[in-house]
Write an enzyme that holds these catalytic residues in place. Structure first.
Site, PDB file in Angstrom:
ATOM      1  N   TRP A  34       0.868  -1.217  -0.131  1.00 42.73           N
ATOM      2  CA  TRP A  34      -0.152   0.063  -0.018  1.00 42.73           C
ATOM      3  C   TRP A  34       0.934   1.328   0.058  1.00 42.73           C
ATOM      4  O   TRP A  34       1.908   1.205   0.454  1.00 42.73           O
ATOM      5  CB  TRP A  34      -0.860   0.020   1.191  1.00 42.73           C
ATOM      6  CG  TRP A  34      -0.343  -0.022   2.561  1.00 42.73           C
ATOM      7  CD1 TRP A  34      -0.111  -0.931   3.367  1.00 42.73           C
ATOM      8  CD2 TRP A  34       0.120   1.138   3.421  1.00 42.73           C
ATOM      9  NE1 TRP A  34       0.584  -0.527   4.422  1.00 42.73           N
ATOM     10  CE2 TRP A  34       0.731   0.743   4.323  1.00 42.73           C
ATOM     11  CE3 TRP A  34      -0.026   2.569   2.895  1.00 42.73           C
ATOM     12  CZ2 TRP A  34       1.290   1.788   5.397  1.00 42.73           C
ATOM     13  CZ3 TRP A  34       0.591   3.640   3.743  1.00 42.73           C
ATOM     14  CH2 TRP A  34       1.234   3.012   5.168  1.00 42.73           C
ATOM     15  N   GLU A  77       7.542   8.952  13.519  1.00 44.56           N
ATOM     16  CA  GLU A  77       7.757   8.409  12.322  1.00 44.56           C
ATOM     17  C   GLU A  77       8.546   9.056  11.219  1.00 44.56           C
ATOM     18  O   GLU A  77       9.260   8.727  10.458  1.00 44.56           O
ATOM     19  CB  GLU A  77       6.317   8.021  11.498  1.00 44.56           C
ATOM     20  CG  GLU A  77       5.396   6.862  12.513  1.00 44.56           C
ATOM     21  CD  GLU A  77       6.076   5.493  12.323  1.00 44.56           C
ATOM     22  OE1 GLU A  77       7.160   5.333  11.440  1.00 44.56           O
ATOM     23  OE2 GLU A  77       5.443   4.536  12.669  1.00 44.56           O
ATOM     24  N   GLU A 112       9.152   1.603   6.261  1.00 41.90           N
ATOM     25  CA  GLU A 112       8.818   2.618   7.261  1.00 41.90           C
ATOM     26  C   GLU A 112       8.447   4.222   6.828  1.00 41.90           C
ATOM     27  O   GLU A 112       7.711   4.934   7.533  1.00 41.90           O
ATOM     28  CB  GLU A 112       9.957   2.805   8.139  1.00 41.90           C
ATOM     29  CG  GLU A 112       9.850   1.736   8.900  1.00 41.90           C
ATOM     30  CD  GLU A 112       9.135   1.530  10.440  1.00 41.90           C
ATOM     31  OE1 GLU A 112       8.497   2.469  10.601  1.00 41.90           O
ATOM     32  OE2 GLU A 112       8.874   0.269  10.831  1.00 41.90           O
ATOM     33  N   HIS A 115       4.819   5.549   6.498  1.00 43.84           N
ATOM     34  CA  HIS A 115       4.000   6.094   7.534  1.00 43.84           C
ATOM     35  C   HIS A 115       3.912   7.236   7.915  1.00 43.84           C
ATOM     36  O   HIS A 115       2.839   8.004   8.285  1.00 43.84           O
ATOM     37  CB  HIS A 115       4.589   5.212   8.871  1.00 43.84           C
ATOM     38  CG  HIS A 115       4.545   3.681   8.753  1.00 43.84           C
ATOM     39  ND1 HIS A 115       5.310   2.756   9.573  1.00 43.84           N
ATOM     40  CD2 HIS A 115       4.355   2.839   7.766  1.00 43.84           C
ATOM     41  CE1 HIS A 115       5.391   1.661   9.166  1.00 43.84           C
ATOM     42  NE2 HIS A 115       4.657   1.328   8.115  1.00 43.84           N
ATOM     43  N   GLU A 165       9.633  -2.160  17.658  1.00 44.08           N
ATOM     44  CA  GLU A 165       8.558  -2.404  16.801  1.00 44.08           C
ATOM     45  C   GLU A 165       7.405  -2.975  17.311  1.00 44.08           C
ATOM     46  O   GLU A 165       6.332  -2.788  16.789  1.00 44.08           O
ATOM     47  CB  GLU A 165       9.362  -3.210  15.677  1.00 44.08           C
ATOM     48  CG  GLU A 165      10.350  -2.784  14.696  1.00 44.08           C
ATOM     49  CD  GLU A 165       9.789  -1.848  13.651  1.00 44.08           C
ATOM     50  OE1 GLU A 165       8.774  -1.347  13.754  1.00 44.08           O
ATOM     51  OE2 GLU A 165      10.755  -1.543  12.823  1.00 44.08           O
ATOM     52  N   THR A 168       5.584   0.052  18.889  1.00 39.67           N
ATOM     53  CA  THR A 168       4.628   0.931  17.911  1.00 39.67           C
ATOM     54  C   THR A 168       3.514   0.243  17.230  1.00 39.67           C
ATOM     55  O   THR A 168       2.656   0.705  16.861  1.00 39.67           O
ATOM     56  CB  THR A 168       6.048   1.359  16.616  1.00 39.67           C
ATOM     57  OG1 THR A 168       6.418   0.416  16.131  1.00 39.67           O
ATOM     58  CG2 THR A 168       6.936   2.315  17.314  1.00 39.67           C
ATOM     59  N   ASP A 197       2.391  -3.174   9.159  1.00 45.40           N
ATOM     60  CA  ASP A 197       3.781  -3.202   8.682  1.00 45.40           C
ATOM     61  C   ASP A 197       4.695  -3.357   9.967  1.00 45.40           C
ATOM     62  O   ASP A 197       5.756  -3.884   9.983  1.00 45.40           O
ATOM     63  CB  ASP A 197       3.969  -1.852   8.221  1.00 45.40           C
ATOM     64  CG  ASP A 197       3.709  -1.798   6.974  1.00 45.40           C
ATOM     65  OD1 ASP A 197       3.077  -2.620   6.436  1.00 45.40           O
ATOM     66  OD2 ASP A 197       3.770  -0.604   6.204  1.00 45.40           O
ATOM     67  N   GLU A 198       4.340  -2.504  11.144  1.00 45.31           N
ATOM     68  CA  GLU A 198       5.162  -2.906  12.481  1.00 45.31           C
ATOM     69  C   GLU A 198       5.211  -4.163  12.910  1.00 45.31           C
ATOM     70  O   GLU A 198       6.464  -4.677  13.389  1.00 45.31           O
ATOM     71  CB  GLU A 198       4.816  -1.735  13.490  1.00 45.31           C
ATOM     72  CG  GLU A 198       4.471  -0.420  13.095  1.00 45.31           C
ATOM     73  CD  GLU A 198       6.106   0.378  12.849  1.00 45.31           C
ATOM     74  OE1 GLU A 198       6.972  -0.329  12.567  1.00 45.31           O
ATOM     75  OE2 GLU A 198       5.808   1.628  12.757  1.00 45.31           O
ATOM     76  N   HIS A 201       7.688  -6.041  10.959  1.00 51.36           N
ATOM     77  CA  HIS A 201       9.126  -5.653  11.147  1.00 51.36           C
ATOM     78  C   HIS A 201       9.515  -6.229  12.450  1.00 51.36           C
ATOM     79  O   HIS A 201      10.675  -6.556  12.521  1.00 51.36           O
ATOM     80  CB  HIS A 201       9.284  -4.007  10.939  1.00 51.36           C
ATOM     81  CG  HIS A 201       8.887  -3.514   9.717  1.00 51.36           C
ATOM     82  ND1 HIS A 201       8.644  -2.323   9.608  1.00 51.36           N
ATOM     83  CD2 HIS A 201       8.833  -4.151   8.398  1.00 51.36           C
ATOM     84  CE1 HIS A 201       8.202  -2.124   8.148  1.00 51.36           C
ATOM     85  NE2 HIS A 201       8.528  -3.229   7.703  1.00 51.36           N
TER      86      HIS A 201
END
Length: 327
Positions: A34, A77, A112, A115, A165, A168, A197-198, A201
């Site tokens: 995305w 971020e 990252e 974000h 990570e 977050t 995503d976090e 990661h």
């Protein structure tokens, strides 16, 4: 804590092939992942201003503390250049652009980077935020840098990123939930995909440490103990506003997150428990005396922290941030 630089470099080189072979289990192709434009009003479309109006109407119902936390998360971020330069200086990370660790670092930071782009544009369109004050805080955070107590040690740095990570992920997931509860489904979706995503990661960094444990368990345990004695500080711990000292605004940001239940002292303990379980610290064999002492400290720490957290009062003093327009 002194580290054996040569041994660290050897271990990093040893697991580099594993990391390269598994890197894309934790990252997604640029072509399919995305992008901020997928969620924001399309400025080329005829209904752009109608969509912006809808976004602003939804944002009007968000509580003050939630806006404050969202801004703090956004600034955190946006300070990504600091984190990229910090990780590139870790011992064992070759400066060869074609090397495995630099390849990971570039791909991780590219994911990252989306974000801050997404959240910043949302806040700009929302009409709730004094963008100049937000931008000043972002520039301060980049200029002030940060000191998280990891030096150039890859073990301590990857323990830190594993913890951070996960933290977050919790924060963005909780903001998504609060946004949905307050009627802003668009913001909820945004924070939801960032949280996902976090989580990916976090799995990567916890896997890297797990692989390191297989070849150097004693040194990982000592590094983990050292990090937990110092306490894991958040990357925005120097957060400030215009006219404030470094770190002065972070306390108010953290208080707002605690009041909302977005990120709390109990979450800190839960992340520690999760890491000790994922790395199977209780099951480690053949630790030396120093490693055993370190493991004993880490394994007993959650209960001690829970007792402290139970005695903590929820911060009640509300703070007026320069970032937020009064309604």
């Amino acid at each position: 804590m002194e580290i054996n630089v040569g041994a660290r470099r050897e271990v990093m080189q040893h697991i580099e092939k594993y990391m390269l072979d598994n890197m894309f289990n934790y990252l997604k192709p640029v072509e399919t992942i995305w992008q901020p434009a997928d969620f924001l009003p399309d400025s080329t479309a005829d209904d752009f201003f109608d969509k912006v109006k809808e976004l602003r109407q939804s944002a009007e119902g968000l509580p003050y503390d939630l806006i404050a936390v969202l801004i703090g998360d956004t600034i955190t971020e946006e300070a990504l250049p600091t984190y990229e330069s910090w990780l590139s200086m870790v011992e064992g990370v070759s400066k060869d652009e074609e090397g495995g660790w630099m390849k990971w670092l570039r791909h991780w930071t590219s994911e990252e980077n989306r974000h801050g782009d997404l959240l910043n544009k949302y806040l700009y369109l929302s009409g709730r935020v004094n963008m100049k004050q937000l931008e000043i805080s972002t520039q301060y955070l980049l200029a002030d840098g940060f000191d998280i107590g990891t030096d150039h040690d890859p073990y301590r740095n990857f323990i830190y990123t594993s913890f951070q990570e996960l933290a977050t992920n919790v924060s963005h997931r909780r903001v998504a939930s609060q946004a949905k509860k307050n009627g802003d489904t668009l913001l909820s979706k945004m924070c939801g995909v960032i949280a996902a995503d976090e989580a990916r990661h976090a799995r990567a960094y916890t896997d890297f440490i797990y692989q390191i444990i297989q070849v150097d368990p004693n040194e990982v345990m000592v590094a983990f103990e050292d990090m937990m004695r110092k306490k894991i500080v958040m990357p925005a711990h120097f957060l400030r506003e215009l006219g404030k000292k470094a770190g002065e605004t972070f306390t108010h940001f953290a208080d707002a997150a605690q009041r909302l239940g977005v990120y709390t002292a109990i979450d800190y303990v839960d992340i520690l428990k999760q890491l000790t379980a994922e790395w199977d610290l209780a099951g480690l064999k053949d630790l030396n005396e120093q490693g055993e002492r370190a493991r004993d400290y880490v394994m007993k720490l959650p209960d001690r922290l829970i007792r402290i957290a139970d005695r903590m009062k929820n911060p009640s003093l509300e703070y007026r941030f320069s970032w937020i327009h009064s309604m």
